[in-house]
Scaffold this active site. Structure first.
Site, PDB file in Angstrom:
ATOM      1  N   GLU A 116      -4.107   7.378  -5.619  1.00 31.91           N
ATOM      2  CA  GLU A 116      -4.272   6.636  -6.863  1.00 31.91           C
ATOM      3  C   GLU A 116      -5.592   7.011  -7.530  1.00 31.91           C
ATOM      4  OE1 GLU A 116      -3.836   2.475  -5.984  1.00 31.91           O
ATOM      5  OE2 GLU A 116      -1.736   2.687  -5.386  1.00 31.91           O
ATOM      6  N   ARG A 171       0.836  -1.189   0.000  1.00 33.02           N
ATOM      7  CA  ARG A 171       0.000   0.000   0.000  1.00 33.02           C
ATOM      8  C   ARG A 171       0.878   1.248   0.000  1.00 33.02           C
ATOM      9  NH1 ARG A 171      -3.215  -2.930  -1.603  1.00 33.02           N
ATOM     10  NH2 ARG A 171      -5.313  -3.405  -0.825  1.00 33.02           N
ATOM     11  N   HIS A 229      -0.222  -0.085  -9.842  1.00 30.69           N
ATOM     12  CA  HIS A 229      -0.907  -0.961  -8.889  1.00 30.69           C
ATOM     13  C   HIS A 229      -1.518  -2.168  -9.595  1.00 30.69           C
ATOM     14  CE1 HIS A 229      -2.802  -0.841  -4.620  1.00 30.69           C
ATOM     15  NE2 HIS A 229      -2.413  -2.055  -4.955  1.00 30.69           N
TER      16      HIS A 229
END
Length: 318
Positions: free
Chosen positions: A268, A239, A287
């Site tokens: 994000e 994360r 990601h």
């Protein structure tokens, strides 16, 4: 907001916070109407869909699910994560309302572990930089020297399914592997359990594989990076909030950090003009560590099975 549903009056609804779900998972949920929130749903979109459809379950891929969404869905019994990280779900709010929170733990472990190793190798072997130089017409054989991982120490923070897979690969490359995880038990022989201070002090590369909590937010920061060996490599497929991004940028620019391979970020999607985008010693991916065809199916099926298990359990009580 873009929602698609299969309307069948009288059937309970499951909300999917994405535009799709693996066909194998959809087949498992045949007894329910599925409502899709679209490719980039906002938290407000989720609340609106909960108010409109009152789902019995939410399968979470994107966006956050907070107290407002839960209050908008009085029939909600379970929130099932399409993956392992549940930090986008307000677990305290769910517990207070008697709503179960479950995750498809381990479903994307192979995918994320492979991405972690790929980023580590890309950093150490200058893969991206050399590719760019070659395309610009350079041939750096006589001037470039990369490093070897054999004999180096890899520090893992988080020793769940992903961290342990990374450890096995690292050990096969003759790396020494040390790891910190206060909840891990029965560590395999290829991981030496240590405290965090040892991770910072002894690691040549550090890879993050822990959930984000208020206790570990910003754990990679100016202070901890200063404790590391000069030229340490940082990899994060967990994360983004685990890293103080300005501190990491400074450490990369002054050489304390040789390179960083990052698959997750504090905000994000990453906005245009983010300073990481102009730093050649930070390798970026959007990601997608857990985004493979195989993991897509495994996470979807796991999320569906977990949701159904809770719904059946709750139905048997009523």
């Amino acid at each position: 907001m873009s929602a698609a549903a299969r309307p069948r009056p009288g059937r309970p609804t499951i909300l999917v916070t994405a535009a799709d779900l693996a066909p194998q998972a959809v087949a498992l949920l045949d007894g329910y109407d599925l409502v899709y929130a679209g490719k980039t749903p906002t938290e407000d979109d989720i609340v609106a869909l909960c108010r409109q459809h009152d789902p019995a379950a939410i399968i979470v891929r994107y966006s956050k699910v907070g107290a407002a969404a839960m209050d908008a869905a009085p029939s909600l019994k379970v929130i099932s994560k399409h993956g392992s990280g549940t930090d986008t779900i307000d677990k305290a709010a769910a517990q207070a309302r008697g709503i179960a929170v479950v995750a498809a733990a381990g479903a994307n472990a192979a995918a994320v572990a492979e991405q972690s190793v790929a980023l580590l190798l890309a950093c150490v072997k200058s893969v991206v930089k050399l590719d760019s130089r070659m395309r610009a017409g350079h041939w750096d054989k006589s001037t470039h020297k990369s490093a070897e991982l054999a004999g180096k120490t890899l520090g893992l923070i988080g020793l769940g399914a992903i961290g342990r897979r990374v450890a096995r690969v690292a050990a096969s490359m003759e790396m020494r592997v040390i790891g910190f995880d206060p909840y891990a038990k029965d560590l395999p022989a290829d991981i030496a359990g240590v405290d965090l201070a040892t991770i910072w002090r002894e690691s040549d590369a550090i890879s993050l594989h822990c959930p984000l909590t208020e206790e570990n937010r910003g754990m990679v920061n100016a202070d901890t990076l200063a404790q590391c060996k000069r030229g340490v490599v940082i990899v994060n497929t967990a994360r983004g909030g685990l890293i103080d991004e300005p501190a990491l940028l400074r450490a990369v620019r002054d050489g304390q950090v040789r390179a960083a391979g990052l698959d997750s970020f504090a905000t994000e999607p990453m906005q245009a003009g983010h300073p990481f985008q102009s730093e050649p010693n930070i390798i970026l991916s959007p990601h997608i560590g857990g985004v493979t065809h195989e993991a897509y199916v495994k996470m979807g099926v796991g999320a569906a099975e977990n949701a159904l298990a809770v719904l059946r359990q709750r139905a048997s009580r009523d």
